[in-house]
Design an enzyme around this catalytic site. Structure first.
Site, PDB file in Angstrom:
ATOM      1  N   SER A 104       0.961  -0.756  -0.277  1.00  0.00           N
ATOM      2  CA  SER A 104       0.032  -0.080  -0.449  1.00  0.00           C
ATOM      3  C   SER A 104       0.680   1.376  -0.160  1.00  0.00           C
ATOM      4  O   SER A 104       2.266   1.270   0.560  1.00  0.00           O
ATOM      5  CB  SER A 104      -0.674   0.364   1.737  1.00  0.00           C
ATOM      6  OG  SER A 104      -1.476   1.366   1.419  1.00  0.00           O
ATOM      7  N   TYR A 125      -2.352  -1.600  10.381  1.00  0.00           N
ATOM      8  CA  TYR A 125      -2.254  -1.613   8.868  1.00  0.00           C
ATOM      9  C   TYR A 125      -0.471  -0.973   8.130  1.00  0.00           C
ATOM     10  O   TYR A 125      -0.075  -1.470   7.556  1.00  0.00           O
ATOM     11  CB  TYR A 125      -3.588  -0.567   8.604  1.00  0.00           C
ATOM     12  CG  TYR A 125      -3.259  -1.242   7.016  1.00  0.00           C
ATOM     13  CD1 TYR A 125      -3.947  -1.660   6.276  1.00  0.00           C
ATOM     14  CD2 TYR A 125      -2.977   0.080   6.145  1.00  0.00           C
ATOM     15  CE1 TYR A 125      -3.911  -2.525   4.885  1.00  0.00           C
ATOM     16  CE2 TYR A 125      -3.340  -0.145   4.565  1.00  0.00           C
ATOM     17  CZ  TYR A 125      -4.441  -0.927   3.726  1.00  0.00           C
ATOM     18  OH  TYR A 125      -4.222  -1.540   2.863  1.00  0.00           O
TER      19      TYR A 125
HETATM   20  P1  NAD Z   1     -11.149  -5.942   0.009  1.00  0.00           P
HETATM   21  O1  NAD Z   1     -11.833  -6.572   1.176  1.00  0.00           O
HETATM   22  O2  NAD Z   1     -12.316  -6.542  -1.214  1.00  0.00           O
HETATM   23  O3  NAD Z   1     -10.912  -7.926  -0.151  1.00  0.00           O
HETATM   24  C1  NAD Z   1      -9.480  -8.279   1.000  1.00  0.00           C
HETATM   25  C2  NAD Z   1      -9.818  -9.755   0.742  1.00  0.00           C
HETATM   26  O4  NAD Z   1      -8.924 -10.653   1.251  1.00  0.00           O
HETATM   27  C3  NAD Z   1     -11.755 -10.133   0.501  1.00  0.00           C
HETATM   28  O5  NAD Z   1     -11.583 -11.772  -0.328  1.00  0.00           O
HETATM   29  C4  NAD Z   1     -11.832 -11.390   1.358  1.00  0.00           C
HETATM   30  O6  NAD Z   1     -12.894 -11.919   1.815  1.00  0.00           O
HETATM   31  C5  NAD Z   1     -10.032 -11.741   2.129  1.00  0.00           C
HETATM   32  N1  NAD Z   1      -9.996 -11.690   3.597  1.00  0.00           N
HETATM   33  C6  NAD Z   1      -9.850 -10.600   4.599  1.00  0.00           C
HETATM   34  N2  NAD Z   1      -9.489 -11.665   5.874  1.00  0.00           N
HETATM   35  C7  NAD Z   1      -9.201 -12.880   5.361  1.00  0.00           C
HETATM   36  C8  NAD Z   1      -8.523 -13.968   6.018  1.00  0.00           C
HETATM   37  N3  NAD Z   1      -8.041 -14.172   7.290  1.00  0.00           N
HETATM   38  N4  NAD Z   1      -8.208 -15.382   5.117  1.00  0.00           N
HETATM   39  C9  NAD Z   1      -8.164 -14.855   4.004  1.00  0.00           C
HETATM   40  N5  NAD Z   1      -9.129 -14.316   3.278  1.00  0.00           N
HETATM   41  C10 NAD Z   1      -9.635 -13.557   3.879  1.00  0.00           C
HETATM   42  O7  NAD Z   1     -10.149  -5.081   0.124  1.00  0.00           O
HETATM   43  P2  NAD Z   1      -8.894  -4.185  -1.016  1.00  0.00           P
HETATM   44  O8  NAD Z   1      -9.094  -3.168  -0.704  1.00  0.00           O
HETATM   45  O9  NAD Z   1      -9.564  -5.249  -2.056  1.00  0.00           O
HETATM   46  O10 NAD Z   1      -7.988  -4.731  -0.495  1.00  0.00           O
HETATM   47  C11 NAD Z   1      -7.074  -6.643  -1.104  1.00  0.00           C
HETATM   48  C12 NAD Z   1      -5.536  -5.673  -0.674  1.00  0.00           C
HETATM   49  O11 NAD Z   1      -4.880  -4.326  -0.885  1.00  0.00           O
HETATM   50  C13 NAD Z   1      -5.444  -6.139   0.931  1.00  0.00           C
HETATM   51  O12 NAD Z   1      -3.854  -6.161   1.388  1.00  0.00           O
HETATM   52  C14 NAD Z   1      -5.526  -3.780   0.838  1.00  0.00           C
HETATM   53  O13 NAD Z   1      -4.821  -2.840   2.432  1.00  0.00           O
HETATM   54  C15 NAD Z   1      -4.573  -3.728  -0.395  1.00  0.00           C
HETATM   55  N6  NAD Z   1      -4.687  -2.127  -0.791  1.00  0.00           N
HETATM   56  C16 NAD Z   1      -5.978  -1.849  -0.617  1.00  0.00           C
HETATM   57  C17 NAD Z   1      -6.233  -0.371  -1.572  1.00  0.00           C
HETATM   58  C18 NAD Z   1      -7.665  -0.205  -1.291  1.00  0.00           C
HETATM   59  O14 NAD Z   1      -7.752   1.609  -1.533  1.00  0.00           O
HETATM   60  N7  NAD Z   1      -8.523  -0.440  -1.301  1.00  0.00           N
HETATM   61  C19 NAD Z   1      -5.465   0.358  -1.291  1.00  0.00           C
HETATM   62  C20 NAD Z   1      -4.166  -0.139  -0.310  1.00  0.00           C
HETATM   63  C21 NAD Z   1      -3.868  -1.627  -0.034  1.00  0.00           C
END
Ligand code: NAD
Length: 258
Positions: A140, A153
């Site tokens: 991130s 985080y």
């Molecule tokens: P999201 O909530 O859509 O997806 C998260 C996924 O992780 C889901 O499929 C969920 O079921 C799964 N998950 C959560 N806990 C779990 C566990 N204990 N075991 C197995 N699966 C689990 O979120 P996202 O925004 O797509 O995030 C995905 C990644 O991207 C994360 O690592 C997040 O930190 C990173 N990220 C997101 C953003 C943003 O703005 N959305 C920015 C930077 C980084």
């Protein structure tokens, strides 16, 4: 174009958001896919099947090392190899440090950081045997800079950037690369929760909350899309990226240029 035909990709947390976007993009390049996550798995499976590749699902809880080991074993067994590992599963919780519940700290460190150690630990021997592998860690902007109220985080994301460098260096003379992608705001369920919380807290509309969120940090004023991030992952899997090793590559609308 099927640049990844014959390869197998495991994307953790791929039932929604960025992970599902990565899985679809890798499938479109011909890779077979192992899905994981707690979201609507049947919808995710159907989307991957529509790309004409093999797909399976494993419900490992990424906070549990024993289940992670089984996930890697089952991927190997089902597809014969694990070539591309996208460590994507993640959760968020916001509070000042003095109010941060210890169990939330532990869960975020386990899911957002330690899981990437455990998956890599079990996946690397097979990759080394075949002298080819791609490990892509979804970090991130918060792996590069700080913000308030996100201690666990941000600690986890800085940690995964460090882990990325070590895995890249330990495998620098092999066909295995390890890199991190550092997105800014992407409108996924994880961020929608933060938009909803802000709208409620500030008594503003959902659209106004989105604008407020973006204008604080992301100079472009636009969300990064899952498709844009997935295109970067596909590039990192390709031959042209074989000398991209140990980077933390931000795609953030200018966030970290400030
Ligand atoms: P999201 O909530 O859509 O997806 C998260 C996924 O992780 C889901 O499929 C969920 O079921 C799964 N998950 C959560 N806990 C779990 C566990 N204990 N075991 C197995 N699966 C689990 O979120 P996202 O925004 O797509 O995030 C995905 C990644 O991207 C994360 O690592 C997040 O930190 C990173 N990220 C997101 C953003 C943003 O703005 N959305 C920015 C930077 C980084």
């Amino acid at each position: 174009m099927s640049t990844l035909k014959g390869k197998t990709a495991l994307v953790t947390g791929s039932t929604s958001g960025i992970g599902l976007g990565m899985a679809i993009a890798l499938a479109k390049q011909g890779a077979n896919i192992m899905l994981n996550g707690f979201g609507e798995k049947d919808v995710a499976i159907a989307k991957i099947k529509a790309c004409g590749v093999e797909v399976d699902y494993h419900g490992a809880d990424m906070s549990k090392p024993v289940e992670i080991e089984d996930l890697i074993k089952q991927t190997d067994k089902r597809f014969g190899s694990l070539d591309i590992l996208v460590n994507n599963a993640g959760i968020q919780y916001t509070a000042n440090v003095e109010d941060f519940p210890a169990d939330k700290w532990d869960a975020i460190i386990a899911i957002n950081l330690s899981s990437a150690f455990h998956t890599s630990h079990h996946a690397l021997p097979g990759m080394k045997k075949r002298n080819w592998g791609r490990i892509i860690n979804i970090a991130s902007v918060h792996g590069l800079v700080g913000s308030t109220q996100k201690a666990a985080y941000i600690a986890a994301k800085h940690g995964i950037v460090g882990l990325t460098k070590v895995i890249a260096l330990e495998n620098a003379r092999t066909g295995i690369t390890c890199n991190a992608i550092c997105p800014g705001w992407v409108l996924t369920p994880l961020v929608q929760q933060q938009v909803d919380a802000r709208a409620e807290r500030e008594h503003i509309s959902n659209d106004a909350a989105k604008i407020a969120l973006l204008s604080e940090k992301q100079p472009s004023g636009e969300f990064v899309t899952t498709e844009q991030l997935a295109a970067l992952a596909v590039f990192l899997c390709g031959a042209d990226a074989s000398e991209v090793r140990g980077v933390a590559w931000n795609m953030d609308g200018g966030w970290t240029a400030q």
